[in-house]
Design a protein around this motif. Structure first.
Motif, PDB file in Angstrom:
ATOM      1  N   LEU A 164      29.570  60.369  42.628  1.00  0.00           N
ATOM      2  CA  LEU A 164      28.896  59.616  41.197  1.00  0.00           C
ATOM      3  C   LEU A 164      30.031  58.425  41.572  1.00  0.00           C
ATOM      4  O   LEU A 164      30.889  58.352  42.987  1.00  0.00           O
ATOM      5  N   MET A 165      30.004  57.242  40.887  1.00  0.00           N
ATOM      6  CA  MET A 165      30.866  56.081  41.337  1.00  0.00           C
ATOM      7  C   MET A 165      32.277  56.541  41.596  1.00  0.00           C
ATOM      8  O   MET A 165      32.941  56.654  40.813  1.00  0.00           O
ATOM      9  N   PRO A 166      32.280  55.703  42.504  1.00  0.00           N
ATOM     10  CA  PRO A 166      34.333  55.566  42.732  1.00  0.00           C
ATOM     11  C   PRO A 166      34.788  55.261  41.946  1.00  0.00           C
ATOM     12  O   PRO A 166      34.047  53.629  41.539  1.00  0.00           O
ATOM     13  N   ILE A 167      35.657  55.507  41.254  1.00  0.00           N
ATOM     14  CA  ILE A 167      36.342  54.649  40.311  1.00  0.00           C
ATOM     15  C   ILE A 167      37.101  53.178  41.283  1.00  0.00           C
ATOM     16  O   ILE A 167      37.794  53.270  41.726  1.00  0.00           O
ATOM     17  N   PRO A 168      36.651  52.180  40.780  1.00  0.00           N
ATOM     18  CA  PRO A 168      37.887  50.831  41.178  1.00  0.00           C
ATOM     19  C   PRO A 168      38.809  51.041  40.466  1.00  0.00           C
ATOM     20  O   PRO A 168      39.440  51.649  39.807  1.00  0.00           O
ATOM     21  N   ASP A 169      40.150  50.386  41.772  1.00  0.00           N
ATOM     22  CA  ASP A 169      41.534  50.482  41.714  1.00  0.00           C
ATOM     23  C   ASP A 169      41.447  49.935  41.565  1.00  0.00           C
ATOM     24  O   ASP A 169      41.605  48.621  40.680  1.00  0.00           O
ATOM     25  N   SER A 170      42.925  49.530  40.113  1.00  0.00           N
ATOM     26  CA  SER A 170      43.012  49.021  39.176  1.00  0.00           C
ATOM     27  C   SER A 170      43.676  47.911  39.987  1.00  0.00           C
ATOM     28  O   SER A 170      43.763  46.358  39.569  1.00  0.00           O
ATOM     29  N   ASN A 171      43.987  48.467  40.976  1.00  0.00           N
ATOM     30  CA  ASN A 171      45.345  46.800  41.845  1.00  0.00           C
ATOM     31  C   ASN A 171      43.706  45.595  42.073  1.00  0.00           C
ATOM     32  O   ASN A 171      44.336  44.773  41.931  1.00  0.00           O
ATOM     33  N   GLU A 172      42.160  45.915  42.795  1.00  0.00           N
ATOM     34  CA  GLU A 172      41.825  45.923  43.180  1.00  0.00           C
ATOM     35  C   GLU A 172      41.272  44.791  41.809  1.00  0.00           C
ATOM     36  O   GLU A 172      40.034  43.834  41.721  1.00  0.00           O
ATOM     37  N   GLU A 173      41.070  44.912  40.241  1.00  0.00           N
ATOM     38  CA  GLU A 173      40.527  44.528  39.212  1.00  0.00           C
ATOM     39  C   GLU A 173      41.266  43.622  39.018  1.00  0.00           C
ATOM     40  O   GLU A 173      41.066  42.646  38.616  1.00  0.00           O
ATOM     41  N   ASP A 174      42.611  43.601  38.823  1.00  0.00           N
ATOM     42  CA  ASP A 174      43.357  42.483  38.706  1.00  0.00           C
ATOM     43  C   ASP A 174      43.390  41.522  39.506  1.00  0.00           C
ATOM     44  O   ASP A 174      43.202  40.287  39.574  1.00  0.00           O
ATOM     45  N   ASP A 175      43.412  41.479  41.042  1.00  0.00           N
ATOM     46  CA  ASP A 175      42.708  40.728  41.654  1.00  0.00           C
ATOM     47  C   ASP A 175      41.963  40.139  41.425  1.00  0.00           C
ATOM     48  O   ASP A 175      41.848  39.094  41.972  1.00  0.00           O
ATOM     49  N   GLU A 176      40.823  40.940  40.993  1.00  0.00           N
ATOM     50  CA  GLU A 176      39.276  40.260  40.603  1.00  0.00           C
ATOM     51  C   GLU A 176      39.553  39.349  39.634  1.00  0.00           C
ATOM     52  O   GLU A 176      39.032  38.180  39.484  1.00  0.00           O
ATOM     53  N   GLN A 177      40.953  39.906  38.964  1.00  0.00           N
ATOM     54  CA  GLN A 177      40.516  39.122  37.856  1.00  0.00           C
ATOM     55  C   GLN A 177      41.498  37.501  37.763  1.00  0.00           C
ATOM     56  O   GLN A 177      40.593  36.750  37.292  1.00  0.00           O
ATOM     57  N   ALA A 178      42.388  38.195  38.320  1.00  0.00           N
ATOM     58  CA  ALA A 178      43.229  36.561  38.584  1.00  0.00           C
ATOM     59  C   ALA A 178      42.490  35.932  39.646  1.00  0.00           C
ATOM     60  O   ALA A 178      42.165  34.558  39.216  1.00  0.00           O
TER      61      ALA A 178
END
Length: 189
Positions: A164-178
């Motif tokens: 299964l595709m790994p679940i993105p780390d929420s910190n990574e998502e926040d960094d990408e959004q920033a």
């Protein structure tokens, strides 16, 4: 029995069963080592792939199954007059994802994650054989726990849940959004 005859026997077993067969069960039936059964299944799998056959052998966890290649689904449906399965609803996809990534889980856990009742969706996923009851928790009320099935693996064309595709780390998502916001802000000036 020589290796050629064993391989033909494994092929016949997989064809006749039509459902996933555990390598261990094949080994017991043919009175061979489990590693030998796995090796024979893998050899057959590779042979079917090498000759671009319309049939393939797929590994589903510790089991193997003979099935048709997806590219031939439309003519098979036509000749068998099978209706195309309706796609999963957004709610069903969400519930299935929660169960697949967190199994075994209770319905209450899924409802807590989603914030809404999911009784109907769980029943729908059970009827589609994508999830099944995996037992009960040793808690008051002994709630049922659910997990995915071999049919789920087949539908998503994966051998095991590890694929299964790994679940993105929420910190990574926040960094990408920033980063995205910073880029957008920099372009406007």
């Amino acid at each position: 029995m020589n290796e050629s005859k064993l391989k033909s026997t494994v092929e016949a077993i997989l064809f006749a069963c039509g459902t996933p067969v555990e390598a261990e069960r094949i080994a017991q039936t043919l009175e061979i080592q489990n590693d030998t059964a796995i090796s024979l299944c893998e050899e057959l799998k590779n042979e079917y792939e090498a000759r671009n056959s319309g049939i393939r052998i797929v590994k589903l966890g510790a089991s193997y199954q003979m099935c048709t290649v997806e590219a031939y689904a439309d003519p098979i449906r036509t000749i068998m007059d099978i209706r195309r399965n309706t796609p999963l609803s957004q709610a069903a996809s969400e519930v299935l994802a929660v169960i697949a990534y967190n199994q075994p889980v209770t319905k209450a856990f899924v409802e807590q994650v989603r914030g809404v009742d999911c009784s109907g969706v769980v029943a729908s996923l059970i009827s589609r054989e994508l999830i099944e009851e995996k037992g009960r928790l040793e808690l008051p009320g002994r709630p049922l726990v659910y997990g995915t099935t071999e049919h789920f693996l087949r539908c998503f064309n994966i051998s095991s849940l590890e694929e299964l595709m790994p679940i993105p780390d929420s910190n990574e998502e926040d960094d990408e959004q920033a980063d995205d916001e910073a880029k957008d802000g920099g372009e406007e000036n």
